[in-house]
Design a protein around this motif. Structure first.
Motif, mmCIF file in Angstrom:
data_model
loop_
_atom_site.group_PDB
_atom_site.id
_atom_site.type_symbol
_atom_site.label_atom_id
_atom_site.label_comp_id
_atom_site.label_asym_id
_atom_site.label_seq_id
_atom_site.Cartn_x
_atom_site.Cartn_y
_atom_site.Cartn_z
ATOM 1 N N THR A 506 22.292 46.148 42.790
ATOM 2 C CA THR A 506 23.517 46.434 43.525
ATOM 3 C C THR A 506 23.244 47.481 44.591
ATOM 4 O OG1 THR A 506 25.777 47.253 43.376
ATOM 5 C CG2 THR A 506 24.201 48.241 41.873
ATOM 6 N N GLU A 524 25.673 41.571 48.919
ATOM 7 C CA GLU A 524 26.041 41.705 47.511
ATOM 8 C C GLU A 524 27.139 40.709 47.104
ATOM 9 O OE1 GLU A 524 25.738 45.368 45.663
ATOM 10 O OE2 GLU A 524 27.721 45.323 44.754
ATOM 11 N N HIS A 525 28.160 40.589 47.925
ATOM 12 C CA HIS A 525 29.317 39.777 47.524
ATOM 13 C C HIS A 525 29.244 38.327 47.977
ATOM 14 C CE1 HIS A 525 32.015 42.821 45.769
ATOM 15 N NE2 HIS A 525 31.393 43.658 46.572
ATOM 16 N N ALA A 528 32.240 35.795 48.197
ATOM 17 C CA ALA A 528 33.420 36.533 47.756
ATOM 18 C C ALA A 528 33.932 37.478 48.847
ATOM 19 C CB ALA A 528 33.123 37.311 46.468
ATOM 20 N N MET A 529 33.128 37.731 49.889
ATOM 21 C CA MET A 529 33.644 38.553 50.984
ATOM 22 C C MET A 529 34.838 37.876 51.645
ATOM 23 S SD MET A 529 32.492 41.603 51.432
ATOM 24 C CE MET A 529 32.783 42.163 53.122
ATOM 25 N N THR B 194 31.443 36.147 40.992
ATOM 26 C CA THR B 194 32.076 37.470 41.009
ATOM 27 C C THR B 194 31.224 38.529 40.325
ATOM 28 O OG1 THR B 194 33.233 37.267 38.893
ATOM 29 C CG2 THR B 194 34.306 36.300 40.809
ATOM 30 N N GLY B 196 28.741 41.498 39.282
ATOM 31 C CA GLY B 196 28.136 42.716 39.806
ATOM 32 C C GLY B 196 26.906 43.009 38.969
ATOM 33 N N LEU B 201 29.061 47.640 41.363
ATOM 34 C CA LEU B 201 29.348 46.757 42.467
ATOM 35 C C LEU B 201 29.933 47.627 43.553
ATOM 36 C CD1 LEU B 201 29.443 43.558 42.606
ATOM 37 C CD2 LEU B 201 31.885 43.805 42.280
ATOM 38 N N SER B 205 36.312 44.474 42.421
ATOM 39 C CA SER B 205 35.766 43.453 41.535
ATOM 40 C C SER B 205 36.762 42.313 41.411
ATOM 41 C CB SER B 205 35.502 44.047 40.148
ATOM 42 O OG SER B 205 35.414 43.011 39.198
ATOM 43 N N TRP B 206 36.271 41.095 41.604
ATOM 44 C CA TRP B 206 37.163 39.918 41.582
ATOM 45 C C TRP B 206 37.343 39.359 40.192
ATOM 46 C CZ3 TRP B 206 39.394 39.840 45.989
ATOM 47 C CH2 TRP B 206 38.727 40.445 47.061
#
Lengths: 575, 575
Positions: A506, A524-525, A528-529, B194, B196, B201, B205-206
């Motif tokens: 991370t 990282e995301h 999901a961004m 989703t 981390g 993360l 967080s999703w």
């Protein structure tokens, strides 16, 4: 810097209409103060005498969530950004007003509204200082369990906005593990509670979405936080272990057997070596360290009062490996010191190699591991016995309690170490990454190598969990001028975070993202961004909430001068 | 029922183009089967011989997240809803295709892809059955720790979509406490992870947003779940305590001292009384119960193998207070039985009062409390000793291990109890609410009174946490015909959930929301419902994902006939 979108006199009147004249400031000294946090890159400019690249238009001190809601609504109507501000101890530039705006200092909202002992829940306002929060809880027999080294200069709201972690996070969790609910003012000025009664809720939970959003979705005004009973006993122990790999494996085994020490810190060879340079070699009785430094904070309650540890409060005398590293090049007058420091830090590869080799020789016994347990008396005694036995089975050698006591006495000192290094012409910073156990050694070697090309680097492993662990790299660099220092600084972060992302680590374990790591959010995301952008449009349709942070791009973003962070593969993170 | 928005032949071709002809069905028997779950209100219609009010257009069995993404994209292009389907064991109507659509049965996606023992993480596909998941984990020395009574007929994905809880949740948490990351196909067909790394993360967080979204934001296709080592020891114990208030206070004290029993179940007077009618009075050696019932599921691994509990698998002989309650009115021929049952359940206030009085007399010893601990051997022994000592200090009387063994032997039986009651003309259901400890007795008395006006009701307290506890009400009602039964059923839920909301309780601890509790979502989430609508617009702009659930209103919603749930204060929950 872009000019304010609104006439300053009008803005002042509008703000004063909500909070009155005494809680609005446009004084230059206030605007200057609130233009920054403790991000080292900003300190490089500061040291060079440069004014802040970005100032807020005004600073406001609201006293209630309702005032915050009114301020946000007004700001939205005026098209002016809002930047929430806690203790200012952040190290990623999260509060820099890159698009101008009104900075809300929440420190007048500092009520500990209730402590429901029957439910182990505290209802607390966001601006309360961490130190005072723990002090008040300790008086009532509880702890929140979050003890970052910044505890004396950070706020509860800042912790929540950045997903902070304290030194005892292996037992108590990161802050996000201890939140029952939040009160938030969104970018439309709506006041929302995210609580679920007794951890159960129909449908999605919003709490984890707001945690870590760093002011980009709304302002956290208060929180319901989970407490634990204050510990009755603390047990500390130092160990030696042959290598970081052996040490992390030992930690993993302890955690996966369900044991939960509060403190787990494994120092790599260089960090261990520098510890051993200390008077008493880390094996002394600590008496030498008991002199109070002028800046040493008062001890927190419980410290000194617990059975096992009647020791002294934090002292600043000779208490950081970093300081000892810098001291290697610090003899004679300031000019001489700076030259020596420059010579040392300008050859990071050689120093890393040399110090590494010497360290390995000198610190023959390997790496130092500090383990601390705390909690109810009987259970802590038992858990400590099981933990220490497991560590010995894993090849760790027991050094007794002294190394642990040493650590405890200096636990907050690291936050007060940066100034001397900067004064002497160098810069220092820390990079906290994390990964699963499987990737951990890859993460360690690749990030260490990436930083080590540019700076002298050491690391310790802390914040360990059943599924993985974080690594805290400390590095010191040097260049001849501001531009050179900034280039070097940016290169360290770019190479370090790219290395972390490459092995599945991370980009932030607990310092947050801010400006510094925004360009790496996409790495990282990933997909999901798009969720984050969608959510941002929903909660903050006009992008007034701390715009330009978390890798979210302001729709009418100018080129951000001097605050663009590590630069790095910028485009990658920005849609 | 609204006609399909698309020609069935075209729809079939489009679906077959993605998954082939063998994994698409439009056969009436499949459409009928997938039109419902185990929501008792649907069973009332079923018993009356009515066809489902809503059928899917087709059922599809995807085999990969990529296929799911393609199906969602295709459905979106066609304007056809998607309804994810797991085990069909839901009790809130969450899978009813109220606006038609394509039902995706995920049970062909059932791979346990990896078990990383070093990190205590399993990567598992959503369609895996709970039973098989635990069996596979047990073989490798681990447990996920989620043991709902539906474990033999529910899937991992269903657990995650509804925030399920198992019987051991006090130790292991609800499922949402054990999720490292999810893979989700959103309503736009995007595939999102989703995760981390190691719980850290940057930014929001999703995971917690998708958990509990019941298919309204996307389809969960796989998950990274946190494991625990399989227990080495189980310790069970029964206690008697004077009242539910004294019992809950004792439980609270245990939890707030940091002790974490796995099983905590406190039965109120009626529930305790009915337990005492059992052969052996709950104090027997259990041998009578060892006869296998035809429908009894095979024992899960570990059951029978652990030192303390070499007992038999679940049996169905005489193992539920509910069944014993119903048996009070069940003598002679079916016609006579139905008459007696009707007479009994049609006077709920009298029966509640009478049985309550008798129960209090007969069960003079008060309420029954079952406590079970499990885990590593030494620590479990110690934790059990500390727990039992705390309970005795709180006035609980130790009854030995037999009551606990009894409970363990019958732990899954309740899920198989509904059919006889429905056959005999009554209906039964359960309402699981929760609150903080402070509100718990208010919650108990007010919901019990609200249900008690309409039905015979009993309760137990389980799923206890440091900050609160859930209450599981079981009720049995009766009316002469379908319309009367539905009216009565709706009145029970309306009055029960209104009572729960009034005292600050949640509308769902672990059964989810579905259609049943949609009208009460606003009462629980308030202003945060606007976040849910905003998020829905972002992730599912065309509202094709399980439309009409979670209190989210379909933009072109017709009047939902026969599936509108409790009706209740409908407008309140719908914006």
């Amino acid at each position: 810097m872009a000019p304010p979108a609104v006439d300053p006199d009008r803005l002042r009147k509008e703000l004063e209409a909500i909070v009155g004249p005494r809680r609005v400031s446009m004084r230059p000294v206030d605007l200057d103060t609130y233009a920054r946090d403790m991000w080292p890159r900003l300190l490089l400019a500061r040291r060079a005498g440069a004014p802040p690249a970005h100032l807020p238009y005004a600073v406001v001190w609201p006293e209630s969530a309702r005032e915050v809601a009114s301020l946000v609504k007004r700001a939205r109507a005026l098209g002016v950004p809002i930047i929430p501000y806690g203790g200012g101890s952040g190290v990623c530039g999260g509060v820099v007003p890159v698009h101008g705006g009104v900075t809300l200092d929440l420190k007048r909202m500092q009520a500990l509204r209730s402590v429901r002992g029957d439910e182990l829940i505290a209802d607390v306002e966001a601006g309360l200082s961490g130190e005072r929060f723990e002090r008040d809880l300790a008086r009532r027999g509880f702890t929140f369990g979050n003890f970052p080294s910044s505890i004396y200069c950070s706020t509860v709201g800042g912790w929540l906005a950045t997903r902070a972690a304290g030194q005892l996070s292996t037992k108590y969790g990161k802050v996000e593990d201890r939140v029952a609910g939040l009160t938030v003012v969104t970018g439309t000025g709506e006041l929302i509670d995210t609580d679920g009664p007794s951890r159960a809720l129909g449908g999605p939970s919003w709490t984890q979405l707001v945690l870590g959003s760093e002011g980009t979705l709304g302002v956290i005004t208060s929180a319901r936080l989970r407490l634990a009973p204050a510990p009755q006993l603390r047990v500390f122990r130092g160990f030696e272990v042959g290598s970081v790999a052996a040490g992390t494996e030992a930690i993993r085994r302890v955690l996966q057997r369900g044991l939960r020490p509060a403190v787990v810190r494994l120092y790599d060879e260089l960090d261990t070596f520098l510890n051993s340079l200390k008077p008493g070699g880390g094996h002394g009785d600590g008496r030498d360290d008991r002199r109070q430094h002028a800046f040493a904070p008062a001890p927190l309650p419980g410290e000194g009062a617990l059975p096992v540890l009647p020791g002294p409060p934090a002292s600043d005398r000779d208490d950081g490996p970093l300081r000892r590293l810098l001291a290697l090049g610090r003899r004679g007058s300031r000019g001489l010191r700076q030259d020596a420091m420059g010579a040392l830090l300008s050859r990071p590869r050689a120093v890393n190699g040399l110090v590494g080799a010497v360290a390995e020789k000198l610190a023959r016994k390997g790496c130092r591991l500090i383990i601390g347990l705390e909690g109810a008396r009987i259970r802590t005694e038992i858990e400590a016995a099981l933990t220490f036995a497991e560590l010995e089975r894993a090849g760790c050698k027991d050094l007794g309690e002294e190394p642990g006591k040493q650590w405890l006495a200096h636990r907050y000192a690291v936050s007060y170490k940066m100034s001397p290094a900067f004064r002497d012409g160098a810069f220092v910073d820390t990079m906290e990454v994390a990964s699963s156990w499987e990737q951990l050694m890859d993460l360690y070697h690749s990030v260490r190598a990436a930083i080590g090309r540019h700076a002298v680097v050491m690391a310790h492993f802390s914040h360990a969990y059943p599924e993985g662990c974080s690594i805290y790299f400390t590095f010191a660099g040097h260049a001849d001028d501001r531009a050179g220092s900034e280039r070097l600084y940016d290169a360290i972060w770019r190479d370090g975070l790219e290395a972390a992302t490459r092995v599945g680590g991370t980009i932030s374990h607990h310092h947050g993202v801010g400006l510094l790591k925004g360009p790496y959010m996409f790495g990282e995301h990933r997909e999901a961004m798009s969720l984050l952008h969608g959510l941002k449009r929903t909660l903050d349709p006009d992008d007034i909430m701390n715009p330009g942070k978390l890798g979210l791009v302001h729709p009418h973003a100018p080129e951000v001068d001097g605050s663009g962070g590590a630069g790095g593969p910028g485009g990658g993170g920005r849609p």
